[in-house]
Design an enzyme around this catalytic site. Sequence first.
Site, mmCIF file in Angstrom:
data_model
loop_
_atom_site.group_PDB
_atom_site.id
_atom_site.type_symbol
_atom_site.label_atom_id
_atom_site.label_comp_id
_atom_site.label_asym_id
_atom_site.label_seq_id
_atom_site.Cartn_x
_atom_site.Cartn_y
_atom_site.Cartn_z
ATOM 1 N N LYS A 208 -2.790 -1.169 3.609
ATOM 2 C CA LYS A 208 -1.390 -1.204 3.156
ATOM 3 C C LYS A 208 -0.731 0.154 3.318
ATOM 4 C CE LYS A 208 -1.668 -5.467 0.665
ATOM 5 N NZ LYS A 208 -1.806 -6.205 -0.580
ATOM 6 N N ARG A 244 -10.276 -7.580 -1.103
ATOM 7 C CA ARG A 244 -9.827 -8.310 0.094
ATOM 8 C C ARG A 244 -9.576 -7.272 1.187
ATOM 9 N NH1 ARG A 244 -5.035 -9.525 2.451
ATOM 10 N NH2 ARG A 244 -4.755 -11.616 3.314
HETATM 11 N N1 PMM Z 1 -2.210 -9.020 0.267
HETATM 12 C C1 PMM Z 1 -1.786 -9.668 1.370
HETATM 13 C C2 PMM Z 1 -2.032 -11.040 1.541
HETATM 14 N N2 PMM Z 1 -2.725 -11.734 0.616
HETATM 15 N N3 PMM Z 1 -3.863 -11.805 -1.436
HETATM 16 C C3 PMM Z 1 -4.280 -11.198 -2.554
HETATM 17 N N4 PMM Z 1 -4.947 -11.910 -3.479
HETATM 18 N N5 PMM Z 1 -4.057 -9.885 -2.776
HETATM 19 C C4 PMM Z 1 -3.384 -9.104 -1.884
HETATM 20 O O1 PMM Z 1 -3.179 -7.906 -2.155
HETATM 21 C C5 PMM Z 1 -2.905 -9.719 -0.694
HETATM 22 C C6 PMM Z 1 -3.171 -11.099 -0.505
HETATM 23 C C7 PMM Z 1 -1.016 -8.917 2.408
HETATM 24 O O2 PMM Z 1 -1.862 -8.331 3.341
HETATM 25 P P1 PMM Z 1 -2.092 -8.896 4.837
HETATM 26 O O3 PMM Z 1 -0.728 -9.126 5.439
HETATM 27 O O4 PMM Z 1 -2.852 -7.861 5.538
HETATM 28 O O5 PMM Z 1 -2.863 -10.180 4.753
#
Ligand code: PMM
Length: 285
Positions: A208, A244
């Site tokens: 991020k 994650r």
């Molecule tokens: N961040 C993203 C997508 N899904 N789910 C959870 N539980 N926590 C998060 O911080 C989260 C998520 C965004 O990141 P990406 O675009 O790299 O998937």
Amino acid sequence: MTLIMGVLNVTPDSFSDGGQWASTDAAIEHGMMLHTQGADLIDVGGESTRPGATRVSPEQEQQRIIPVVTELVRQGLRLSIDTLNAATARAAANAGACVINDVSGGLADPGMAGIAAETGLTYVAMHWRAHAQQMDTLADYDDVVTEVIAELRTRVDVLTRAGVAREQIVLDPGLGFSKKPEHNWQLLGRLDAFAELGLPVMVGASRKRFLAEVLPVGAPLPDRDLPTAVVSVLAAQAGAWAVRVHDVAATRTALNVLASVQQPTPHGGRGLPHSAARPSQWTHD
Ligand code: PMM
């Protein structure tokens, strides 16, 4: 032992891996690779939630992800489904997914709590204030830790009143979602405070934007995998249920270091291959 949730975005536009696994075959192959690298769960998403992203229909989302979920379940992997849509959560549950990861904590789709209750799957409720188009305008807090905890507590109340069992719920502070960099750092520094909610917590810091603050200006995106792995260790030390991440191998190694320090084997960390670090129990009981 903190679980590793490997990110598999089957989208053309996610911020860090958009387009890379957009075809079904490429996504399945990448999911298998994340598993081999030590992911306990593969989190499949078909709609980007990056700031400013436009929404896709649930039908389009399901076309992207259900064939991937079906095949990876057939291969014996544990799947989590990253969706805001109740219909997609249900379709993924039918295809064998075992976790619903809802970044809106039930706010985006009023039908989500019912699906979580009905399926009985582990349900991740993330702190969320608005969809991708508006979320950055709502990054306003007097005390981010207190306010995020209070808003999550409200979500737990609403979800449990709708029939979701407390035992199903995992909470997530939602790093980067309606948060400025300083908010993300403050939340990471006070993960211990989330214990007062009495539920498992997961953390999604991977790649991020705020992580760029600890890197040289202009550092390429993959350079964020090192600070991500460090955050994984901090989260694990704070007792997180899961992290994650995109770079599963780096976090697996980082968590192996932590496990070796916490429970040294006679021959040190080298006695801990990645599979040995995997819990046999992956639910939060
Ligand atoms: N961040 C993203 C997508 N899904 N789910 C959870 N539980 N926590 C998060 O911080 C989260 C998520 C965004 O990141 P990406 O675009 O790299 O998937």
